[in-house]
Design a protein around this motif. Structure first.
Motif, mmCIF file in Angstrom:
data_model
loop_
_atom_site.group_PDB
_atom_site.id
_atom_site.type_symbol
_atom_site.label_atom_id
_atom_site.label_comp_id
_atom_site.label_asym_id
_atom_site.label_seq_id
_atom_site.Cartn_x
_atom_site.Cartn_y
_atom_site.Cartn_z
ATOM 1 N N ILE A 105 -14.060 4.426 10.368
ATOM 2 C CA ILE A 105 -13.475 3.725 9.214
ATOM 3 C C ILE A 105 -13.363 4.682 8.025
ATOM 4 O O ILE A 105 -12.333 4.745 7.353
ATOM 5 N N LYS A 106 -14.423 5.452 7.801
ATOM 6 C CA LYS A 106 -14.439 6.385 6.660
ATOM 7 C C LYS A 106 -13.328 7.439 6.821
ATOM 8 O O LYS A 106 -12.530 7.666 5.906
ATOM 9 N N ASN A 107 -13.268 8.028 7.999
ATOM 10 C CA ASN A 107 -12.285 9.108 8.199
ATOM 11 C C ASN A 107 -10.843 8.613 8.092
ATOM 12 O O ASN A 107 -10.016 9.218 7.424
ATOM 13 N N TYR A 108 -10.566 7.493 8.762
ATOM 14 C CA TYR A 108 -9.198 6.959 8.701
ATOM 15 C C TYR A 108 -8.854 6.555 7.263
ATOM 16 O O TYR A 108 -7.753 6.820 6.777
ATOM 17 N N SER A 109 -9.812 5.900 6.607
ATOM 18 C CA SER A 109 -9.520 5.418 5.247
ATOM 19 C C SER A 109 -9.263 6.589 4.313
ATOM 20 O O SER A 109 -8.378 6.522 3.445
ATOM 21 N N GLU A 110 -10.004 7.668 4.477
ATOM 22 C CA GLU A 110 -9.787 8.832 3.596
ATOM 23 C C GLU A 110 -8.398 9.430 3.818
ATOM 24 O O GLU A 110 -7.731 9.845 2.878
ATOM 25 N N LEU A 111 -7.996 9.427 5.080
ATOM 26 C CA LEU A 111 -6.647 9.939 5.385
ATOM 27 C C LEU A 111 -5.596 9.055 4.694
ATOM 28 O O LEU A 111 -4.641 9.550 4.073
ATOM 29 N N GLY A 112 -5.790 7.744 4.805
ATOM 30 C CA GLY A 112 -4.877 6.804 4.144
ATOM 31 C C GLY A 112 -4.916 6.965 2.635
ATOM 32 O O GLY A 112 -3.878 7.012 1.968
ATOM 33 N N ASP A 113 -6.136 7.100 2.083
ATOM 34 C CA ASP A 113 -6.297 7.245 0.622
ATOM 35 C C ASP A 113 -5.462 8.418 0.103
ATOM 36 O O ASP A 113 -4.778 8.304 -0.918
ATOM 37 N N SER A 114 -5.540 9.548 0.816
ATOM 38 C CA SER A 114 -4.866 10.733 0.275
ATOM 39 C C SER A 114 -3.346 10.548 0.280
ATOM 40 O O SER A 114 -2.649 11.028 -0.604
ATOM 41 N N GLU A 115 -2.834 9.792 1.241
ATOM 42 C CA GLU A 115 -1.383 9.521 1.269
ATOM 43 C C GLU A 115 -1.006 8.566 0.126
ATOM 44 O O GLU A 115 -0.022 8.782 -0.586
ATOM 45 N N ILE A 116 -1.820 7.529 -0.059
ATOM 46 C CA ILE A 116 -1.504 6.535 -1.107
ATOM 47 C C ILE A 116 -1.545 7.193 -2.491
ATOM 48 O O ILE A 116 -0.673 6.931 -3.336
ATOM 49 N N LYS A 117 -2.516 8.060 -2.687
ATOM 50 C CA LYS A 117 -2.649 8.748 -3.995
ATOM 51 C C LYS A 117 -1.422 9.577 -4.337
ATOM 52 O O LYS A 117 -1.140 9.851 -5.493
ATOM 53 N N ASN A 118 -0.709 9.984 -3.304
ATOM 54 C CA ASN A 118 0.508 10.802 -3.506
ATOM 55 C C ASN A 118 1.702 10.000 -3.985
ATOM 56 O O ASN A 118 2.823 10.502 -3.947
ATOM 57 N N ASN A 119 1.498 8.755 -4.341
ATOM 58 C CA ASN A 119 2.603 7.872 -4.761
ATOM 59 C C ASN A 119 3.666 7.727 -3.677
ATOM 60 O O ASN A 119 4.863 7.691 -3.960
ATOM 61 N N SER A 120 3.222 7.645 -2.446
ATOM 62 C CA SER A 120 4.216 7.575 -1.368
ATOM 63 C C SER A 120 4.238 6.212 -0.682
ATOM 64 O O SER A 120 4.771 6.066 0.406
ATOM 65 N N PHE A 121 3.638 5.206 -1.336
ATOM 66 C CA PHE A 121 3.517 3.887 -0.702
ATOM 67 C C PHE A 121 4.281 2.840 -1.523
ATOM 68 O O PHE A 121 4.192 2.811 -2.748
ATOM 69 N N ALA A 122 5.029 2.000 -0.843
ATOM 70 C CA ALA A 122 5.712 0.877 -1.516
ATOM 71 C C ALA A 122 5.369 -0.420 -0.799
ATOM 72 O O ALA A 122 5.066 -0.416 0.395
ATOM 73 N N VAL A 123 5.413 -1.500 -1.561
ATOM 74 C CA VAL A 123 5.140 -2.830 -0.985
ATOM 75 C C VAL A 123 6.424 -3.652 -0.993
ATOM 76 O O VAL A 123 7.137 -3.678 -2.001
ATOM 77 N N VAL A 124 6.720 -4.283 0.134
ATOM 78 C CA VAL A 124 7.837 -5.233 0.166
ATOM 79 C C VAL A 124 7.278 -6.626 0.444
ATOM 80 O O VAL A 124 6.572 -6.828 1.438
ATOM 81 N N THR A 125 7.567 -7.554 -0.455
ATOM 82 C CA THR A 125 7.175 -8.950 -0.252
ATOM 83 C C THR A 125 8.423 -9.738 0.135
ATOM 84 O O THR A 125 9.409 -9.732 -0.608
ATOM 85 N N MET A 126 8.346 -10.366 1.291
ATOM 86 C CA MET A 126 9.513 -11.128 1.744
ATOM 87 C C MET A 126 9.367 -12.573 1.262
ATOM 88 O O MET A 126 8.528 -13.315 1.761
ATOM 89 N N ALA A 127 10.168 -12.899 0.249
ATOM 90 C CA ALA A 127 10.029 -14.212 -0.385
ATOM 91 C C ALA A 127 11.366 -14.946 -0.420
ATOM 92 O O ALA A 127 11.659 -15.703 -1.339
ATOM 93 N N GLY A 128 12.180 -14.709 0.611
ATOM 94 C CA GLY A 128 13.503 -15.328 0.629
ATOM 95 C C GLY A 128 13.558 -16.617 1.433
ATOM 96 O O GLY A 128 14.608 -17.235 1.549
ATOM 97 N N GLY A 129 12.417 -17.040 1.973
ATOM 98 C CA GLY A 129 12.408 -18.231 2.840
ATOM 99 C C GLY A 129 12.617 -19.520 2.057
ATOM 100 O O GLY A 129 12.533 -19.551 0.826
ATOM 101 N N GLN A 130 12.878 -20.587 2.806
ATOM 102 C CA GLN A 130 13.165 -21.880 2.164
ATOM 103 C C GLN A 130 11.912 -22.673 1.824
ATOM 104 O O GLN A 130 11.958 -23.585 1.017
ATOM 105 N N GLY A 131 10.811 -22.348 2.499
ATOM 106 C CA GLY A 131 9.598 -23.132 2.284
ATOM 107 C C GLY A 131 9.827 -24.599 2.610
ATOM 108 O O GLY A 131 9.244 -25.485 1.975
ATOM 109 N N SER A 132 10.650 -24.861 3.615
ATOM 110 C CA SER A 132 11.043 -26.253 3.864
ATOM 111 C C SER A 132 9.871 -27.122 4.329
ATOM 112 O O SER A 132 9.817 -28.309 4.018
ATOM 113 N N ARG A 133 8.909 -26.522 5.042
ATOM 114 C CA ARG A 133 7.775 -27.333 5.506
ATOM 115 C C ARG A 133 6.893 -27.764 4.348
ATOM 116 O O ARG A 133 6.329 -28.841 4.340
#
Ligand code: UTP
Length: 438
Positions: A105-133
Motif C-alpha cells: 500500500i505504501k509503495n503504490y500510494s507513493e508512486l500515485g502521490d508523485s504523479e498527482i503532485k505533478n498536476n497531471s490528474f483530472a476528475v470527471v463527474t458524470m452528472a448528465g443523468g435524469q435521476g428518474s428513479r
C-alpha cells in the motif's frame, strides 16, 4: 387523435413575413410530415395546429434533425433481442485492498502521490443523468442530504472530496462536470448560487453530453411539450465523445493531464482521487482501472466484471443468467463477484483511444412525463419509456487488460438511487455519517 386536421403552415392564420418564408415553411412542413409518415410517428404533430408560429418552426426543425432511423432501429433491436450471450465469458482477475500488505500500500500510494503532485490528474463527474428513479425535480447533484451540522448537496459533497485532495497535495485539480440538455442550466445556476463552493472557478469545466429521443413501449416518440419532442441524455458512456466534441481532450493534453478519474454524482463516499489505485495501475503498466465491491449474493441486481471473448467487460444483470451467477471457483467463491461501483481511472491516452470508438446502446426502462394528444401533461407512476444509453464500462473492451481493485463499501460506496430501495438518501446519509464520524 387530432392529426387528421393537420394543415400546412400556409394555412395558418398568423401572417408570415414574405412569400419565400412562406414557401420555406411549407416545404419544411411537408418534409417533416413525410419523415413522420415513413417512420409511423405522425402523432408528433397532433397538437401542431394549436402552436404559435415560432413553436411550429421549433418542432419542425427538431423533426428534421432527429435520426429516426437510428432510434427506431435501436428500439426494434432491443425488442427482438433475447439477451442471449454470444461471447465466451470468463473471470477477470482482481486485487483486494484489504489483502495488500502495508508495504505494498505504501509503495503504490507513493508512486500515485508523485504523479498527482505533478498536476497531471483530472476528475470527471458524470452528472448528465435524469435521476428518474429518485423522482426529484432538478439535477441529482443539487439534491440536499440532511447531514449534521449542515445540509449539503451532492455537488458540495463531491467538491469537498476533491478539495481534500487539493489540500493534501497543494494543487488544484481540474474538475470536469458532464451535464445534459435537461440539467445544464440548472446545474450552472446552482454552482453560481453557491459561489462554486469556493472552488477556483476556472478549474471547474462544465460540458454537455448528447441526447437521444426516448420512445414509449410501442416505439413511439413522445412529446415533452406540444412543440417539443422528448429527448434525454444518452448514457454516461457518451462522456468520451462529449469530451472530444468539446475539445476537452485537447485541453487536458495541453494542461499536462495524464490520468482522469470518472465517477457518478450520486455516490456520497466516492473517492475521486486515489493514489493507491493510480500507483497500482502505473506499476502494472496498465491504462485503465476500476474499483469494485463484493457481490454477496448471486441474485443481487448488480453488474459484475468479467472477460468477454478475452476482453475486460461487464455482465449486466440483464445478461447474467442464474447458471453464470452461481458458478464457483476452486475455493468455492462465486466466479463473477466483482461488482461495478462506477469509479474508474483511465490514462488520457486510453480516453483518447475510446473517444473515437462507437459504444453499443443499452435499453433502460424509465419514468418520463409526457404531453398526451389533448395537450395535457401526464406524470407516470411507473416506467413508461425506453431510453437508450451508452455505458462507460463498454469502453473497457477496447483494451486487453485492466486493473480491478476491490474496496470496502463502507468506506467508498454510498449511492443514492431512489427513495424506497437499498440505495436511498437515508442509507447514504447513515454510511456517510458513520464514515466521517459525524
Ligand atoms: P444512473 O443511471 O445510475 O442514474 O447513472 P441516473 O441516470 O441519474 O438516474 P435514473 O437511472 O434515471 O434513476 C449513474 C451516473 O451516471 C450519470 C448519472 O448522472 C449518474 O451520476 N449519467 C447517467 C450521465 O452522466 N449521463 C447519462 O446519460 C446517464
Amino acid at each position: 387523435m387530432k392529426n387528421d386536421n393537420i394543415q400546412p403552415i400556409e394555412g395558418d392564420s398568423k401572417p408570415t413575413s414574405s412569400k419565400s418564408t412562406l414557401n420555406e415553411h411549407f416545404n419544411k412542413f411537408n418534409t417533416a410530415k413525410n419523415i413522420l409518415k415513413k417512420y409511423n410517428q405522425e402523432h408528433l404533430l397532433c397538437l401542431f395546429d394549436e402552436l404559435s408560429e415560432s413553436e411550429k418552426e421549433k418542432l419542425l426543425n427538431q423533426i428534421l434533425t432527429i435520426n429516426f432511423e437510428e432510434i427506431l432501429t435501436l428500439y426494434k433491436n432491443s425488442i427482438a433481442s433475447n439477451f442471449a450471450l454470444t461471447q465466451k465469458v470468463s473471470p477477470l482477475e482482481h486485487f483486494e485492498k484489504n489483502r495488500l500488505s502495508n508495504e505494498e500500500i505504501k509503495n503504490y500510494s507513493e508512486l500515485g502521490d508523485s504523479e498527482i503532485k505533478n498536476n497531471s490528474f483530472a476528475v470527471v463527474t458524470m452528472a448528465g443523468g435524469q435521476g428518474s428513479r429518485l423522482g426529484y425535480s432538478g439535477p441529482k447533484g443539487t439534491y440536499m442530504l440532511d447531514l449534521e451540522p449542515k445540509r449539503k448537496s451532492l455537488f458540495e459533497i463531491m467538491c469537498e472530496d476533491i478539495k481534500r485532495t487539493n489540500e493534501k497535495y497543494d494543487i488544484v485539480i481540474p474538475w470536469y462536470i458532464m451535464t445534459s440538455d435537461e440539467n445544464d442550466t440548472a446545474t450552472r445556476n446552482f454552482f453560481e448560487l453557491n459561489n462554486f463552493f469556493d472552488y477556483p472557478r476556472n478549474k471547474i469545466i462544465f460540458f454537455k453530453q448528447d441526447n437521444l429521443p426516448i420512445v414509449n413501449i410501442e416505439g413511439k416518440l413522445i412529446l415533452q411539450e406540444p412543440y417539443l419532442i422528448k429527448e434525454a441524455s444518452n448514457g454516461n458512456g457518451n462522456v468520451f465523445k462529449s469530451l472530444l466534441k468539446n475539445n476537452l481532450i485537447e485541453k487536458m493534453e495541453s494542461d499536462g493531464i495524464k490520468w482522469i478519474s470518472f465517477g457518478g454524482i450520486d455516490n456520497v463516499l466516492l473517492k475521486n482521487v486515489d493514489s493507491l489505485l493510480l500507483g497500482m495501475t502505473i506499476a502494472k503498466n496498465l491504462s485503465i482501472a476500476s474499483k469494485t465491491i463484493f457481490k454477496k449474493h448471486p441474485l443481487e441486481k448488480t453488474a459484475v466484471y468479467c472477460r468477454k471473448d478475452g476482453k475486460p467487460a461487464i455482465l449486466d444483470y440483464d445478461d447474467i443468467n442464474l447458471e453464470l451467477s452461481e458458478e464457483k471457483d476452486s475455493n468455492g467463491l462465486f466466479l463473477y463477484r466483482e461488482a461495478n461501483m462506477l469509479s474508474h481511472l483511465m490514462s488520457l491516452d486510453a480516453v483518447k483511444k475510446v473517444s473515437t470508438k462507437t459504444l453499443p446502446y443499452h435499453r433502460a426502462y424509465k419514468k418520463n412525463t409526457f404531453v398526451n394528444f389533448e395537450g395535457t401533461k401526464q406524470v407516470p407512476d411507473k416506467p413508461n419509456t425506453f431510453k437508450f444509453e451508452n455505458f462507460i464500462f463498454d469502453a473497457f473492451s477496447f483494451f486487453d487488460n485492466m486493473l480491478l481493485l476491490r474496496v470496502n463499501p463502507n468506506e467508498e460506496f454510498a449511492p443514492i438511487k431512489d427513495f424506497t430501495g437499498i440505495y436511498n438518501p437515508d442509507t447514504a446519509k447513515e454510511k456517510y455519517e458513520k464514515f466521517w464520524k459525524l
